[in-house]
Design a protein around this motif. Sequence first.
Motif, mmCIF file in Angstrom:
data_model
loop_
_atom_site.group_PDB
_atom_site.id
_atom_site.type_symbol
_atom_site.label_atom_id
_atom_site.label_comp_id
_atom_site.label_asym_id
_atom_site.label_seq_id
_atom_site.Cartn_x
_atom_site.Cartn_y
_atom_site.Cartn_z
ATOM 1 N N TYR A 157 38.539 -27.119 -6.590
ATOM 2 C CA TYR A 157 37.092 -27.118 -6.774
ATOM 3 C C TYR A 157 36.740 -26.654 -8.175
ATOM 4 N N ARG A 158 35.762 -27.315 -8.761
ATOM 5 C CA ARG A 158 35.322 -26.990 -10.118
ATOM 6 C C ARG A 158 33.959 -26.299 -10.129
ATOM 7 N N ASP A 159 33.271 -26.305 -8.987
ATOM 8 C CA ASP A 159 31.932 -25.713 -8.897
ATOM 9 C C ASP A 159 31.999 -24.355 -8.186
ATOM 10 N N SER A 160 30.968 -23.560 -8.347
ATOM 11 C CA SER A 160 30.963 -22.210 -7.783
ATOM 12 C C SER A 160 30.916 -22.221 -6.259
ATOM 13 N N VAL A 161 30.151 -23.097 -5.663
ATOM 14 C CA VAL A 161 30.012 -23.130 -4.207
ATOM 15 C C VAL A 161 31.325 -23.560 -3.546
ATOM 16 N N GLY A 162 31.902 -24.659 -3.996
ATOM 17 C CA GLY A 162 33.152 -25.148 -3.425
ATOM 18 C C GLY A 162 34.297 -24.177 -3.618
ATOM 19 N N SER A 163 34.386 -23.584 -4.816
ATOM 20 C CA SER A 163 35.483 -22.653 -5.083
ATOM 21 C C SER A 163 35.323 -21.361 -4.285
ATOM 22 N N ALA A 164 34.090 -20.924 -4.060
ATOM 23 C CA ALA A 164 33.865 -19.713 -3.252
ATOM 24 C C ALA A 164 34.293 -19.953 -1.804
ATOM 25 N N PHE B 172 42.828 -22.303 -11.212
ATOM 26 C CA PHE B 172 42.227 -23.627 -11.206
ATOM 27 C C PHE B 172 43.407 -24.585 -11.203
ATOM 28 N N HIS B 173 43.452 -25.456 -10.206
ATOM 29 C CA HIS B 173 44.606 -26.336 -10.011
ATOM 30 C C HIS B 173 44.457 -27.619 -10.821
ATOM 31 N N SER B 174 45.468 -27.944 -11.596
ATOM 32 C CA SER B 174 45.607 -29.245 -12.239
ATOM 33 C C SER B 174 44.438 -29.611 -13.156
ATOM 34 N N ILE B 175 44.201 -28.790 -14.165
ATOM 35 C CA ILE B 175 43.174 -29.090 -15.164
ATOM 36 C C ILE B 175 43.685 -30.265 -15.998
ATOM 37 N N SER B 176 42.910 -31.353 -16.046
ATOM 38 C CA SER B 176 43.413 -32.512 -16.775
ATOM 39 C C SER B 176 42.382 -33.223 -17.645
ATOM 40 N N THR B 177 41.100 -32.967 -17.430
ATOM 41 C CA THR B 177 40.077 -33.700 -18.195
ATOM 42 C C THR B 177 39.065 -32.751 -18.835
ATOM 43 N N GLN C 217 35.980 -33.073 -18.453
ATOM 44 C CA GLN C 217 35.004 -32.825 -17.393
ATOM 45 C C GLN C 217 35.437 -31.640 -16.534
ATOM 46 N N ASP C 218 36.733 -31.536 -16.217
ATOM 47 C CA ASP C 218 37.237 -30.380 -15.462
ATOM 48 C C ASP C 218 36.850 -29.083 -16.158
ATOM 49 N N VAL C 219 37.155 -29.005 -17.446
ATOM 50 C CA VAL C 219 36.889 -27.784 -18.222
ATOM 51 C C VAL C 219 35.393 -27.517 -18.292
ATOM 52 N N ALA C 220 34.609 -28.549 -18.571
ATOM 53 C CA ALA C 220 33.155 -28.383 -18.686
ATOM 54 C C ALA C 220 32.548 -27.899 -17.372
ATOM 55 N N LEU D 233 33.680 -24.136 -16.614
ATOM 56 C CA LEU D 233 33.092 -23.138 -17.508
ATOM 57 C C LEU D 233 31.572 -23.215 -17.595
ATOM 58 N N GLY D 234 30.972 -24.267 -17.055
ATOM 59 C CA GLY D 234 29.529 -24.462 -17.142
ATOM 60 C C GLY D 234 28.734 -23.659 -16.117
ATOM 61 N N LYS D 235 27.424 -23.828 -16.188
ATOM 62 C CA LYS D 235 26.520 -23.164 -15.243
ATOM 63 C C LYS D 235 26.871 -23.621 -13.821
ATOM 64 N N ASN D 236 26.940 -22.671 -12.902
ATOM 65 C CA ASN D 236 27.332 -22.915 -11.515
ATOM 66 C C ASN D 236 28.757 -23.463 -11.392
ATOM 67 N N GLY D 237 29.570 -23.175 -12.402
ATOM 68 C CA GLY D 237 30.956 -23.596 -12.388
ATOM 69 C C GLY D 237 31.833 -22.600 -11.644
ATOM 70 N N ALA D 238 33.021 -23.032 -11.339
ATOM 71 C CA ALA D 238 33.957 -22.211 -10.570
ATOM 72 C C ALA D 238 34.326 -20.907 -11.272
ATOM 73 N N MET D 239 34.245 -20.875 -12.600
ATOM 74 C CA MET D 239 34.567 -19.626 -13.298
ATOM 75 C C MET D 239 33.648 -18.499 -12.844
ATOM 76 N N GLU D 240 32.422 -18.820 -12.481
ATOM 77 C CA GLU D 240 31.503 -17.791 -11.967
ATOM 78 C C GLU D 240 32.072 -17.164 -10.695
#
Length: 175
Positions: A65-72, A92-97, A99-102, A105-112
């Motif tokens: 998951y790349r978003d905060s809701v899915g990763s939580a 974070f599994h299998s970062i490849s694009t 878009q994955d990074v954006a 790291l973006g608002k409501n992203g999994a990094m939160e």
Amino acid sequence: VALANYPDPKDQVIANEAVRHAVEDLQIGYFDVAPEYGDGVAQSRLGPALKPYRKNVFLAAKTMYRDSVGSASDLDNTLKALQTDHLDLYQFHSISTKQDVAEILGKNGAMETFQQAKKDGRIKAIGFSAHSEPMAVRMIESGLVDTCMFPINFVSYKYGGVGEKVLDAAIKNNV
């Protein structure tokens, strides 16, 4: 991944013995799992099998998951399946694009989610796995990760330069 070969709940005894052998006989202390391994079967088998050894091993897990809701939600499910209150490393599994990074790291992203979970003690370290050198470097240079899982081998590194930028970035950023 090997524990995904035991989908029947009656197979838990096999998983228990495999983990006992790994920890007690082989002195293995690092375990890494993801919900994608056998559609959750690996986590379901590893949790009960690892429970007697949990305080003596390093436990890592991953999310796609790349978003905060899915990763939580994924983190909650992983902790429940693994029968533990924390992970030593969540990745974070299998970062490849890009878009994955954006997204991560973006608002409501999994990094939160990861940062909050680290603050709460539910995870001890934040990491990622990648096969894309440019994306691995971007994640490392974010300053928000503790570990990077990237395949580097002598031949590719020595003769093709593959992994050199990742290793340089990791050293520079203490990852």
